[in-house]
Design a protein around this motif. Sequence first.
Motif, PDB file in Angstrom:
ATOM      1  N   ASP A 309     -35.782 -12.030  48.389  1.00 44.12           N
ATOM      2  CA  ASP A 309     -37.430 -12.237  48.505  1.00 44.12           C
ATOM      3  C   ASP A 309     -37.685 -12.114  47.019  1.00 44.12           C
ATOM      4  O   ASP A 309     -38.371 -12.285  46.574  1.00 44.12           O
ATOM      5  CB  ASP A 309     -37.854 -11.126  48.890  1.00 44.12           C
ATOM      6  CG  ASP A 309     -38.989 -10.458  49.518  1.00 44.12           C
ATOM      7  OD1 ASP A 309     -39.500 -11.667  49.598  1.00 44.12           O
ATOM      8  OD2 ASP A 309     -39.834  -9.533  49.258  1.00 44.12           O
ATOM      9  N   GLY A 310     -36.136 -10.521  46.089  1.00 40.12           N
ATOM     10  CA  GLY A 310     -36.868 -10.387  44.611  1.00 40.12           C
ATOM     11  C   GLY A 310     -36.840 -11.669  43.989  1.00 40.12           C
ATOM     12  O   GLY A 310     -37.852 -12.106  43.181  1.00 40.12           O
ATOM     13  N   ALA A 311     -36.712 -13.221  43.974  1.00 42.00           N
ATOM     14  CA  ALA A 311     -36.129 -14.252  43.725  1.00 42.00           C
ATOM     15  C   ALA A 311     -37.042 -14.932  43.530  1.00 42.00           C
ATOM     16  O   ALA A 311     -37.790 -15.445  42.859  1.00 42.00           O
ATOM     17  CB  ALA A 311     -34.996 -14.432  43.861  1.00 42.00           C
ATOM     18  N   ALA A 312     -37.275 -15.043  44.938  1.00 41.28           N
ATOM     19  CA  ALA A 312     -38.413 -16.117  45.785  1.00 41.28           C
ATOM     20  C   ALA A 312     -39.725 -15.424  44.289  1.00 41.28           C
ATOM     21  O   ALA A 312     -40.732 -16.114  44.319  1.00 41.28           O
ATOM     22  CB  ALA A 312     -38.691 -15.849  47.092  1.00 41.28           C
ATOM     23  N   ASP A 313     -39.793 -14.147  44.503  1.00 41.20           N
ATOM     24  CA  ASP A 313     -41.501 -13.573  43.815  1.00 41.20           C
ATOM     25  C   ASP A 313     -40.784 -13.907  42.717  1.00 41.20           C
ATOM     26  O   ASP A 313     -42.098 -13.058  41.988  1.00 41.20           O
ATOM     27  CB  ASP A 313     -41.525 -12.016  44.670  1.00 41.20           C
ATOM     28  CG  ASP A 313     -41.701 -12.135  46.406  1.00 41.20           C
ATOM     29  OD1 ASP A 313     -42.577 -13.348  46.359  1.00 41.20           O
ATOM     30  OD2 ASP A 313     -41.706 -10.574  46.435  1.00 41.20           O
ATOM     31  N   PHE A 317     -36.374  -7.960  38.574  1.00 41.54           N
ATOM     32  CA  PHE A 317     -36.621  -6.257  38.206  1.00 41.54           C
ATOM     33  C   PHE A 317     -35.051  -5.858  38.741  1.00 41.54           C
ATOM     34  O   PHE A 317     -34.884  -4.603  37.961  1.00 41.54           O
ATOM     35  CB  PHE A 317     -37.517  -6.314  37.323  1.00 41.54           C
ATOM     36  CG  PHE A 317     -38.035  -6.771  36.765  1.00 41.54           C
ATOM     37  CD1 PHE A 317     -37.065  -6.813  35.244  1.00 41.54           C
ATOM     38  CD2 PHE A 317     -39.272  -7.397  36.635  1.00 41.54           C
ATOM     39  CE1 PHE A 317     -37.585  -8.083  33.824  1.00 41.54           C
ATOM     40  CE2 PHE A 317     -39.112  -8.306  35.189  1.00 41.54           C
ATOM     41  CZ  PHE A 317     -38.784  -8.434  34.008  1.00 41.54           C
ATOM     42  N   ASP A 318     -35.744  -6.075  39.685  1.00 44.83           N
ATOM     43  CA  ASP A 318     -35.997  -3.852  40.372  1.00 44.83           C
ATOM     44  C   ASP A 318     -34.055  -4.226  41.253  1.00 44.83           C
ATOM     45  O   ASP A 318     -34.106  -2.986  41.616  1.00 44.83           O
ATOM     46  CB  ASP A 318     -36.985  -3.951  41.589  1.00 44.83           C
ATOM     47  CG  ASP A 318     -38.337  -3.770  40.662  1.00 44.83           C
ATOM     48  OD1 ASP A 318     -37.721  -3.067  39.352  1.00 44.83           O
ATOM     49  OD2 ASP A 318     -39.642  -3.665  40.649  1.00 44.83           O
ATOM     50  N   VAL A 319     -33.864  -5.601  41.445  1.00 44.13           N
ATOM     51  CA  VAL A 319     -32.547  -5.370  42.630  1.00 44.13           C
ATOM     52  C   VAL A 319     -31.816  -5.070  41.751  1.00 44.13           C
ATOM     53  O   VAL A 319     -30.768  -4.947  40.843  1.00 44.13           O
ATOM     54  CB  VAL A 319     -32.294  -6.988  42.415  1.00 44.13           C
ATOM     55  CG1 VAL A 319     -31.663  -7.454  43.788  1.00 44.13           C
ATOM     56  CG2 VAL A 319     -34.416  -7.381  43.564  1.00 44.13           C
ATOM     57  N   ALA A 320     -30.217  -4.103  42.581  1.00 49.19           N
ATOM     58  CA  ALA A 320     -29.254  -4.081  42.228  1.00 49.19           C
ATOM     59  C   ALA A 320     -28.468  -4.171  43.364  1.00 49.19           C
ATOM     60  O   ALA A 320     -28.661  -4.141  44.650  1.00 49.19           O
ATOM     61  CB  ALA A 320     -28.720  -2.571  42.232  1.00 49.19           C
ATOM     62  N   ALA A 321     -27.303  -4.774  42.955  1.00 50.32           N
ATOM     63  CA  ALA A 321     -25.942  -4.537  44.067  1.00 50.32           C
ATOM     64  C   ALA A 321     -24.708  -3.791  43.924  1.00 50.32           C
ATOM     65  O   ALA A 321     -23.869  -3.384  42.924  1.00 50.32           O
ATOM     66  CB  ALA A 321     -26.032  -5.809  44.293  1.00 50.32           C
ATOM     67  N   ASP A 322     -24.030  -3.892  45.286  1.00 53.34           N
ATOM     68  CA  ASP A 322     -23.597  -2.795  45.301  1.00 53.34           C
ATOM     69  C   ASP A 322     -23.143  -3.904  46.082  1.00 53.34           C
ATOM     70  O   ASP A 322     -22.869  -3.897  47.280  1.00 53.34           O
ATOM     71  CB  ASP A 322     -23.978  -1.238  46.380  1.00 53.34           C
ATOM     72  CG  ASP A 322     -23.435  -0.098  46.375  1.00 53.34           C
ATOM     73  OD1 ASP A 322     -22.453   0.181  45.193  1.00 53.34           O
ATOM     74  OD2 ASP A 322     -23.360   0.530  46.617  1.00 53.34           O
ATOM     75  N   TRP A 323     -21.014  -3.605  45.824  1.00 55.15           N
ATOM     76  CA  TRP A 323     -20.263  -4.566  46.539  1.00 55.15           C
ATOM     77  C   TRP A 323     -19.188  -3.306  46.719  1.00 55.15           C
ATOM     78  O   TRP A 323     -18.739  -2.292  46.067  1.00 55.15           O
ATOM     79  CB  TRP A 323     -19.647  -5.644  45.334  1.00 55.15           C
ATOM     80  CG  TRP A 323     -20.523  -6.246  45.009  1.00 55.15           C
ATOM     81  CD1 TRP A 323     -20.740  -6.053  43.684  1.00 55.15           C
ATOM     82  CD2 TRP A 323     -20.586  -7.653  45.394  1.00 55.15           C
ATOM     83  NE1 TRP A 323     -21.899  -6.845  43.390  1.00 55.15           N
ATOM     84  CE2 TRP A 323     -21.392  -8.216  45.103  1.00 55.15           C
ATOM     85  CE3 TRP A 323     -20.692  -7.555  46.583  1.00 55.15           C
ATOM     86  CZ2 TRP A 323     -22.915  -9.546  44.708  1.00 55.15           C
ATOM     87  CZ3 TRP A 323     -21.675  -9.331  46.481  1.00 55.15           C
ATOM     88  CH2 TRP A 323     -22.400  -9.768  46.185  1.00 55.15           C
TER      89      TRP A 323
END
Length: 420
Positions: A309-313, A317-323
């Motif tokens: 959704d962040g990419a489509a918008d 900026f606000d997105v972080a990923a946890d693996w």
Amino acid sequence: MKILIVGSGGREHALVWKISQSKRVSKIFAAPGNPGMTQLAELVDIKPTSIIELADFAQQEKIDLTVVGPEQPLALGIVDEFNNRNLKIFGPTQKAAMIETSKSFAKEFMRKNNIPTPAFKVFSSPSEALDHFSEAQFPLVVKADGLAAGKGVYICKKKEDAAAAVNDIMLEGKYGKSGERIVVEEFLSGQEMTFMAVCDGKRVFPLATSMDYKKALEGDKGPNTGGMGAISPAPQISRDLFDQIMKTIIQPTVAGLKFENKEFKGLLYAGLMITRDGPQVLEFNARFGDPETQVVLMRLKSDLVDILDGAADENLFDVAADWEENVAGCVVLATKGYPQKVVTGHRIQGLERAKSLGVEVFHAGTAQDAEGLATSGGRVLNVCAVAPTLKDAMAKIYDGISFITFEDMVFRRDIGWSRK
Ligand code: AMP
Ligand code: GLY
């Protein structure tokens, strides 16, 4: 949020599975989807290539985000159609998808932007290509310019092989219009790796690395397929190599596409060869890889909807990923004959027992009728697991597979193996 997933393979089942874990999601539709998804999503009987019908459906149902799996709808301009109607969609426009749909465009783009890729020439005349082979160095690789469903790539050891490739692609027209032009490129040796990144047109959000096993048979023998298995992370990845791929390949690609007015929003897939001189691009795809997506999503702890959704918008900026630190593996159960002709309609048994061992089973080519589940395609099921080590993950997967049966079932017993 209401989400629509376009596609029906193992990749789309994994997307549905991961998206269903999001707290933000109230309802998932899959068009056309597959029987493995029915507990998580409502199936909608619309083909991925029927882009007007898909847009009508998204409008009627007030879908908040559509996620496209396969390449054909992107090539047909599904994203342009949704954009025109102000419907939110994750994927590149037709123009930006050219990075996958035209290999000659992708190669010339890489040359212009100094992105490392094998040396190449483009031909639209068979006789000029044949002339070139008289003085060329072998081995070399001949590729159909357009989409060819993972086929259309010929590794040629000698002149005669290259002439046969030109005959198939250009003279016999095995891939239709996709073969009107060919790319002839230098053969590289090394180890392959898949690098996928979510892009919002400007910014890049790298996903965990992976590696797929493209050849049909054990020991990397036999014809190329869409992929017979995958693991994540890629065995050869290091912090330095990751940074080098981002700096020399992914970032310049996204910046270069933006400069050409082809802002890339969606999933950028780089198929890389890690050579002694560093990573080089063998191909770009404009979509999630299959089966790489299955293993990458099994390791993602964050909310996938936030990322897409962040990419489509245009707001990564606000997105972080946890693996997960863990390792993930996936083995494709296919039907004998794949990637060529297969016989379908065979009964599938043992899925529940396999799942009781803790493996995930994503459906690809399956069909449901009153009597149960049957095969309906070349790649039938994806058996996946995560574990602290690759050895443990693969052992769990192969244990799970031992319970699953269908006539003509074939799979590679060497997934997880690498030349690292
Ligand atoms: P592509 O669809 O272009 O990624 O090609 C399919 C597969 O063919 C790749 O995954 C490689 O295994 C092989 N391949 C493609 N291009 C080359 C190359 N230049 N050198 C060596 N192998 C290649
Ligand atoms: N597994 C390779 C691809 O998705 O193209």
